[in-house]
Design an enzyme around this catalytic site. Structure first.
Site, PDB file in Angstrom:
ATOM      1  N   HIS A  50      -7.844 124.534  17.079  1.00 12.71           N
ATOM      2  CA  HIS A  50      -7.603 124.779  15.649  1.00 12.71           C
ATOM      3  C   HIS A  50      -8.842 124.660  14.769  1.00 12.71           C
ATOM      4  O   HIS A  50      -8.770 124.933  13.576  1.00 12.71           O
ATOM      5  CB  HIS A  50      -6.526 123.825  15.106  1.00 12.71           C
ATOM      6  CG  HIS A  50      -7.013 122.413  14.950  1.00 12.71           C
ATOM      7  ND1 HIS A  50      -6.965 121.482  15.949  1.00 12.71           N
ATOM      8  CD2 HIS A  50      -7.582 121.781  13.897  1.00 12.71           C
ATOM      9  CE1 HIS A  50      -7.463 120.346  15.535  1.00 12.71           C
ATOM     10  NE2 HIS A  50      -7.863 120.487  14.294  1.00 12.71           N
TER      11      HIS A  50
HETATM   12  C1  UD1 Z   1      -7.084 120.223   8.829  1.00 10.39           C
HETATM   13  C2  UD1 Z   1      -8.345 119.381   8.719  1.00 10.39           C
HETATM   14  C3  UD1 Z   1      -8.914 119.135  10.112  1.00 10.39           C
HETATM   15  C4  UD1 Z   1      -7.874 118.542  11.034  1.00 10.39           C
HETATM   16  C5  UD1 Z   1      -6.618 119.403  11.032  1.00 10.39           C
HETATM   17  C6  UD1 Z   1      -5.537 118.710  11.815  1.00 10.39           C
HETATM   18  C7  UD1 Z   1      -9.673 119.734   6.678  1.00 10.39           C
HETATM   19  C8  UD1 Z   1     -10.873 120.377   6.114  1.00 10.39           C
HETATM   20  N1  UD1 Z   1      -9.364 120.075   7.948  1.00 10.39           N
HETATM   21  O1  UD1 Z   1      -7.463 121.473   9.381  1.00 10.39           O
HETATM   22  O2  UD1 Z   1      -9.994 118.230  10.018  1.00 10.39           O
HETATM   23  O3  UD1 Z   1      -8.401 118.485  12.325  1.00 10.39           O
HETATM   24  O4  UD1 Z   1      -6.164 119.577   9.678  1.00 10.39           O
HETATM   25  O5  UD1 Z   1      -4.555 119.565  12.239  1.00 10.39           O
HETATM   26  O6  UD1 Z   1      -9.048 118.953   6.016  1.00 10.39           O
HETATM   27  N2  UD1 Z   1      -1.120 125.980   7.764  1.00 10.39           N
HETATM   28  C9  UD1 Z   1       0.206 126.323   7.828  1.00 10.39           C
HETATM   29  N3  UD1 Z   1       1.132 125.319   7.727  1.00 10.39           N
HETATM   30  C10 UD1 Z   1       0.805 124.025   7.540  1.00 10.39           C
HETATM   31  C11 UD1 Z   1      -0.558 123.691   7.457  1.00 10.39           C
HETATM   32  C12 UD1 Z   1      -1.511 124.679   7.567  1.00 10.39           C
HETATM   33  O7  UD1 Z   1       0.565 127.493   7.985  1.00 10.39           O
HETATM   34  O8  UD1 Z   1       1.704 123.168   7.457  1.00 10.39           O
HETATM   35  C13 UD1 Z   1      -2.114 127.071   7.904  1.00 10.39           C
HETATM   36  C14 UD1 Z   1      -2.485 127.737   6.582  1.00 10.39           C
HETATM   37  O9  UD1 Z   1      -2.704 129.095   6.848  1.00 10.39           O
HETATM   38  C15 UD1 Z   1      -3.781 127.060   6.222  1.00 10.39           C
HETATM   39  C16 UD1 Z   1      -4.413 126.805   7.595  1.00 10.39           C
HETATM   40  O10 UD1 Z   1      -3.329 126.514   8.443  1.00 10.39           O
HETATM   41  O11 UD1 Z   1      -4.587 127.844   5.391  1.00 10.39           O
HETATM   42  C17 UD1 Z   1      -5.415 125.676   7.615  1.00 10.39           C
HETATM   43  O12 UD1 Z   1      -4.836 124.473   7.118  1.00 10.39           O
HETATM   44  P1  UD1 Z   1      -5.781 123.328   6.509  1.00 10.39           P
HETATM   45  O13 UD1 Z   1      -4.977 122.117   6.237  1.00 10.39           O
HETATM   46  O14 UD1 Z   1      -6.585 123.880   5.394  1.00 10.39           O
HETATM   47  O15 UD1 Z   1      -6.814 123.056   7.665  1.00 10.39           O
HETATM   48  P2  UD1 Z   1      -6.558 122.746   9.184  1.00 10.39           P
HETATM   49  O16 UD1 Z   1      -7.211 123.810   9.972  1.00 10.39           O
HETATM   50  O17 UD1 Z   1      -5.132 122.436   9.431  1.00 10.39           O
HETATM   51  N1  UDP Z   2      -0.299 116.711  18.133  1.00 15.13           N
HETATM   52  C1  UDP Z   2       1.086 116.850  18.088  1.00 15.13           C
HETATM   53  N2  UDP Z   2       1.624 118.087  18.306  1.00 15.13           N
HETATM   54  C2  UDP Z   2       0.870 119.183  18.572  1.00 15.13           C
HETATM   55  C3  UDP Z   2      -0.543 119.028  18.621  1.00 15.13           C
HETATM   56  C4  UDP Z   2      -1.095 117.788  18.387  1.00 15.13           C
HETATM   57  O1  UDP Z   2       1.796 115.875  17.869  1.00 15.13           O
HETATM   58  O2  UDP Z   2       1.423 120.270  18.742  1.00 15.13           O
HETATM   59  C5  UDP Z   2      -0.886 115.388  17.885  1.00 15.13           C
HETATM   60  C6  UDP Z   2      -1.801 114.883  18.964  1.00 15.13           C
HETATM   61  O3  UDP Z   2      -1.058 114.223  19.987  1.00 15.13           O
HETATM   62  C7  UDP Z   2      -2.706 113.941  18.194  1.00 15.13           C
HETATM   63  C8  UDP Z   2      -2.823 114.622  16.847  1.00 15.13           C
HETATM   64  O4  UDP Z   2      -1.713 115.508  16.747  1.00 15.13           O
HETATM   65  O5  UDP Z   2      -2.088 112.677  18.028  1.00 15.13           O
HETATM   66  C9  UDP Z   2      -4.110 115.382  16.723  1.00 15.13           C
HETATM   67  O6  UDP Z   2      -4.071 116.178  15.579  1.00 15.13           O
HETATM   68  P1  UDP Z   2      -4.876 117.535  15.423  1.00 15.13           P
HETATM   69  O7  UDP Z   2      -5.293 118.032  16.738  1.00 15.13           O
HETATM   70  O8  UDP Z   2      -4.056 118.416  14.546  1.00 15.13           O
HETATM   71  O9  UDP Z   2      -6.126 117.088  14.525  1.00 15.13           O
HETATM   72  P2  UDP Z   2      -7.508 116.347  14.810  1.00 15.13           P
HETATM   73  O10 UDP Z   2      -7.252 115.141  15.618  1.00 15.13           O
HETATM   74  O11 UDP Z   2      -8.410 117.335  15.466  1.00 15.13           O
HETATM   75  O12 UDP Z   2      -8.020 116.053  13.443  1.00 15.13           O
END
Ligand code: UD1
Ligand code: UDP
Length: 387
Positions: A219
């Site tokens: 992601h």
């Molecule tokens: C964010 C964090 C990242 C973390 C990740 C965990 C920042 C800059 N990034 O990244 O550090 O590792 O969360 O998962 O804060 N979206 C949906 N539904 C949701 C949430 C997001 O459709 O419930 C989609 C939207 O298109 C959105 C995109 O995902 O624009 C990115 O979401 P965003 O929260 O901006 O960043 P992440 O890539 O999730």
């Molecule tokens: N996780 C989850 N379901 C998923 C993918 C990840 O519960 O489908 C959990 C995973 O076990 C871990 C956390 O989400 O505890 C990690 O989050 P993510 O990978 O979104 O973000 P990051 O750690 O890179 O910020």
């Protein structure tokens, strides 16, 4: 009574916050009052609500419902919303997790109005400032009064930036307290690992066999938003499924699924979606995820949290990033940095198929980080409360 405001927003923060909320409820309910703000950064039920329900986290007291937006706008709206709540709630501390935009917003809002910041998962560095997370974590650390650091490497990183571990209390943002306390995600894993096997039937529903599949999550923005990188990673997954007799399970982050649907070239999309050994599934719950991790042959990921969970479960790890904050995993030989390089990913998976006597020395603490954090916060307000 110590009053804290906790800010969560993204999936991993909700999961990390579960450990502290549980510890407060079980051991410190007379001494600590927690108010939870959800920024709404993640909002799909399978990215947010499911974790509150499954991990028994109290419903947020406030939901800012900010949702998705470009970085500046999203962070600014969060700062505004968090500031209003802090001014009315007047907590002793704001508690922030990790490195997302929700973390940064909490740090800016609180530090400007002199509410001390507690940063959990402080000190991590990728030394790659093109990552939004690297900017967020550096800025949060430098606005914090209490820094709880999961690893020794995190302590060294902070020392390099001028932080000291030996500052005397009372701590301030200029003379903060820096504590090596282990990783709060390990607390959760120890607590939920057994329960996962009892409550989730994901292995049966996907018809998976222990040790016969690779679990993948992707992601990071530099992987999803760069077509070349995403194609290399996905092509590697397809190759592994086609040639190595391993299943591939990919719980897809919504960011990645949108890009796969709209931008992946047709031929690669076909290979990915028509192979019976590849399970492309929506994001799973935490209990499902840790069960998938526990039974995997190997984990391929660009997630921070999933890298650590691979190590907790003693699984070989291939990191689809150019670097990692969790360098101990690589140094101990339990993980390989393969970046978004198809050949390197495949080679790394092959390497781990041939080398199975890996070592996983303890580097993430003893699973009691949340208790240490609660006691340390209490000691600052009133040493008698912490007894
Ligand atoms: C964010 C964090 C990242 C973390 C990740 C965990 C920042 C800059 N990034 O990244 O550090 O590792 O969360 O998962 O804060 N979206 C949906 N539904 C949701 C949430 C997001 O459709 O419930 C989609 C939207 O298109 C959105 C995109 O995902 O624009 C990115 O979401 P965003 O929260 O901006 O960043 P992440 O890539 O999730
Ligand atoms: N996780 C989850 N379901 C998923 C993918 C990840 O519960 O489908 C959990 C995973 O076990 C871990 C956390 O989400 O505890 C990690 O989050 P993510 O990978 O979104 O973000 P990051 O750690 O890179 O910020």
């Amino acid at each position: 009574m110590l009053k804290i405001v906790t800010v969560v927003g993204a999936r991993p923060q909700i999961i990390k916050a579960a450990a502290l909320s549980r510890t407060i409820r079980n051991s410190f309910s007379d001494q600590i009052h927690e108010v939870i703000i959800h920024t709404g950064q993640h909002y799909d039920a399978n990215m947010s609500q499911v974790f509150f329900e499954e991990l028994g986290i109290p419903s947020p007291d406030f939901n800012l419902n900010i949702g998705s937006a470009p970085h500046g706008r999203q962070t600014a709206l969060m700062i505004q919303g968090i500031e209003d709540i802090l001014l009315s709630e007047k907590p002793d501390y704001i508690v922030l997790y990790g490195d997302t935009n929700s973390t940064l917003a909490g740090a800016v809002a609180a530090s400007k109005i002199h509410i001390p910041v507690v940063h959990i998962e402080a000190g991590l560095r990728s030394f790659n400032k093109s990552m939004p997370e690297e900017i967020n974590r550096i800025m949060c650390d430098h606005a914090s009064t209490l820094l709880f650091v999961p690893t020794k490497t995190g302590i060294k990183n902070l020392e390099r930036e001028g932080f000291k571990t030996g500052n005397p209390s009372p701590f301030t943002v200029d003379k903060p307290g820096v504590f090596h306390c282990g990783d709060i995600m390990f607390d959760n894993l120890l607590y939920f690992s057994e329960l996962a096997g009892q409550r989730s039937n994901i292995m049966q529903s996907l018809n998976l066999k222990e040790n016969e599949y690779v679990l993948c999550t992707i992601h990071r923005d530099n992987n999803t938003d760069s077509p070349g990188r995403l194609q290399q990673i996905i092509s590697a997954m397809c190759n592994i499924a086609e040639k190595m007799k391993l299943g591939i399970v990919i719980p897809l982050h919504p960011r990645t699924s949108k890009i796969i649907e709209s931008k992946l070239p047709g031929e690669l999309y076909e290979r990915l979606t028509t192979n019976k050994n590849i399970h492309l599934i929506p994001p799973v719950s935490y209990l499902e995820m840790i069960l998938l991790e526990k039974n995997a042959n190997l984990i391929l990921t660009d997630s921070g949290g999933v890298q650590k969970e691979a190590y907790f479960f003693k699984k070989p790890l291939v990191v689809a990033r150019p670097e990692t904050e969790w360098v101990e995993i690589i140094e101990n030989g339990a993980g390989i940095i393969a970046d978004a390089d198809e050949a390197k990913i495949i080679e790394s998976v092959q390497f781990f198929q041939q080398h199975d006597s890996l070592k996983f020395p303890d580097v993430f603490g003893d699973g009691h980080a949340a208790e240490f954090i609660c006691r340390t916060m209490l000691e600052q307000i009133n040493p008698d409360l912490a007894k």
